[in-house]
Design an enzyme around this catalytic site. Structure first.
Site, short mmCIF file in Angstrom:
data_model
loop_
_atom_site.label_atom_id
_atom_site.label_comp_id
_atom_site.label_asym_id
_atom_site.label_seq_id
_atom_site.Cartn_x
_atom_site.Cartn_y
_atom_site.Cartn_z
N PRO A 275 0.88 -1.04 -0.06
CG PRO A 275 0.25 -1.11 1.86
CD PRO A 275 1.01 -2.31 1.37
NE ARG A 313 -2.18 12.58 -7.52
CZ ARG A 313 -3.55 12.43 -7.62
NH1 ARG A 313 -4.13 13.42 -6.74
NH2 ARG A 313 -4.00 11.44 -7.60
CE1 TYR A 317 -0.59 10.25 -13.27
CE2 TYR A 317 -0.60 11.16 -10.82
CZ TYR A 317 0.06 9.74 -11.71
OH TYR A 317 0.96 9.60 -11.13
CB CYS A 343 6.04 29.44 -17.67
SG CYS A 343 6.87 31.40 -16.16
CD GLU A 344 5.10 24.10 -19.40
OE1 GLU A 344 4.30 23.34 -20.33
OE2 GLU A 344 6.10 23.51 -19.74
C1 LIG Z 1 3.03 2.29 -7.18
C2 LIG Z 1 3.03 0.71 -6.77
C3 LIG Z 1 2.02 0.62 -5.17
C4 LIG Z 1 1.33 1.11 -4.77
O1 LIG Z 1 0.58 1.82 -4.84
P1 LIG Z 1 -0.54 3.18 -4.49
O2 LIG Z 1 -1.95 2.74 -5.41
O3 LIG Z 1 0.08 4.04 -4.15
O4 LIG Z 1 -1.05 1.59 -3.46
C5 LIG Z 1 2.38 -0.74 -5.19
N1 LIG Z 1 3.30 -1.60 -6.16
C6 LIG Z 1 3.93 -1.20 -6.96
C7 LIG Z 1 4.65 -2.56 -7.29
C8 LIG Z 1 4.35 -0.02 -7.33
O5 LIG Z 1 5.13 0.34 -8.60
#
Ligand SMILES: *Cc1c(COP(=O)(O)O)cnc(C)c1O
Length: 414
Positions: A275, A313, A317, A343-344
């Site tokens: 996590p 972010r 995204y 500047c974007e």
């Molecule tokens: C980024 C990543 C995570 C964590 O993802 P979350 O969305 O932040 O929980 C876990 N495992 C791998 C391999 C990742 O690249």
């Protein structure tokens, strides 16, 4: 659940008014709540208590040493994706390597060797060629490198396409059909030792169904591999559980845990989870100050001192972050674009947002910025990266100082 709340119209982090942090440390500044971090870890850990498990915090979400140290004291392991992250883990927890898994599609030979030397728990291998290289590294160090194959379970995680990883068009993992033959090869190689099986389907998952589907496929494969006497011990189901930025309704940790448990029934294994966001996302905010307001035609702009280099972010995204005034007051609501100084045209923290028009110099809190905030910050436009502050009840401390001007050209020669 987090420990950011208003008291008498002032926004607090635990027992500390955010205005006090801004006064002492300046802006922009990331602020983390240690009580929230601990709570998130404990709730997740508790949800998996009925099975043997290890929570490996995904370092890239928020790699500050203070955050790693806090999770390490809670009993966490780590999920890393680079040699640099390994260094961080070892600094925060000198014994951390033994509970760290190493993921990532492009590990270099140097990174593999450093991790093996450090005594890493498991390499999550993402290609046949990486497996061959890991074997060579293992043999040259006189060790058997413990590995898992990261399989791509080919499920659509229903998340933003930039953060979907477990679909067959993504670059991550090996094709499901190829995994078994890699284990057969790997078990015969002198520099390798099969130890687990791994998958990770994406990030900001707000739906339990793809999790259940992916783990179903992976648990099947795990059972078959065990049938061949591979002696695997760990089933790593990755990370990705989503959080609420706005109106998302991600599964609760209990719902998530049952989506993981269901397909596992009867499997004798230790679960690994990776996590990231769910632990840190809502435990951090970005404190920023209003520089200017202006209107262009019909459009109202609020220019703040945090830009896309500080928090990418929204630009990357189209992510939504709530904006809260640090001092709440009455006033007519307007619709404004809250923008940074970079500047974007994409340097927009919030587009067409309804808010009480802040005054010049007032503070805003960009909420849910704990994950993939500071860790993705850059020096674009030669802007210094923000400070980071950890709040603990009535106290706070700077856990990373704001960059100095001379940091901007460190290592350069005219
Ligand atoms: C980024 C990543 C995570 C964590 O993802 P979350 O969305 O932040 O929980 C876990 N495992 C791998 C391999 C990742 O690249």
């Amino acid at each position: 659940m987090n420990h950011f709340a208003y008291r008498a119209h002032q926004l607090f982090a635990e027992q500390v008014p955010l205005s006090a942090i801004a006064r002492e440390v300046g802006t922009p500044t990331y602020v983390y709540s240690s009580a929230t971090l601990k709570r998130h870890f404990r709730v997740l850990d508790q949800a998996f208590a009925q099975v043997p498990h290890l929570l490996c915090y995904s370092v890239k979400a928020c790699p500050n040493l203070a955050v790693l140290h806090l999770f390490s004291r809670e009993g966490a392991g780590f999920d890393i994706v680079s040699g640099g992250e390994l260094e961080r883990v070892l600094r925060a927890d000198p014994d951390g390597a033994g509970k760290t898994v190493f993921s990532g599609v492009g590990k270099s030979e140097e990174e593999l060797a450093a991790a093996l030397n450090a005594g890493i728990l498991m390499f999550n291998v993402e290609s046949a060629e990486e497996l061959l290289l890991l074997d060579r590294v293992g043999r040259s160090l006189g060790r058997k490198a413990p590995f898992a194959i990261r399989v791509n379970p080919d499920v659509d995680p229903h998340t933003h396409r930039h953060i979907a990883t477990g679909i067959h068009t993504a670059k991550f993992g090996v094709a499901f059909a190829e995994a078994a033959s890699l284990y057969r090869k790997g078990r015969r190689m002198r520099g390798l030792r099969p130890l687990g099986l791994d998958c990770h389907i994406g990030s900001q998952l707000v739906d339990a169904a793809p999790v259940r589907a992916a783990i179903g496929r992976v648990a099947d494969l795990y059972g078959r591999l065990q049938g061949q006497g591979l002696g695997l011990r760990f089933l790593d189901v990755g990370g990705g559980l989503g959080i609420t930025y706005r109106e998302e309704r991600p599964p609760s940790v209990e719902e998530y845990a049952s989506a993981v448990f269901e397909p596992l029934r009867g499997l004798d294994t230790t679960l690994i989870l990776e996590p990231g966001r769910v632990l840190v996302g809502n435990a951090g905010l970005l404190l920023t100050r209003v520089l200017y307001r202006k209107r262009i035609g019909q459009k109202q702009f609020v220019v703040v001192d945090a830009g896309m280099n500080d928090l990418i972010r929204p630009a990357l995204y189209e992510a939504h972050h709530e904006l809260l005034p640090v001092r709440r007051r009455r006033g007519a609501a307007v619709t404004a674009d809250v923008v940074g100084p970079v500047c974007e045209s994409s340097d927009v923290l919030a587009r067409e947002r309804r808010l009480t028009l802040p005054r010049q110099g007032e503070l805003l809190a960009v909420m849910s910025a704990g994950a993939y905030g500071m860790s993705m910050a850059s020096n674009y436009n030669s802007r210094r990266r923000p400070a980071e502050v950890m709040v603990e009840d009535r106290r706070f401390r700077v856990v990373r100082r704001r960059e100095r001007r001379s940091d901007l050209w460190r290592g350069e020669s005219p």
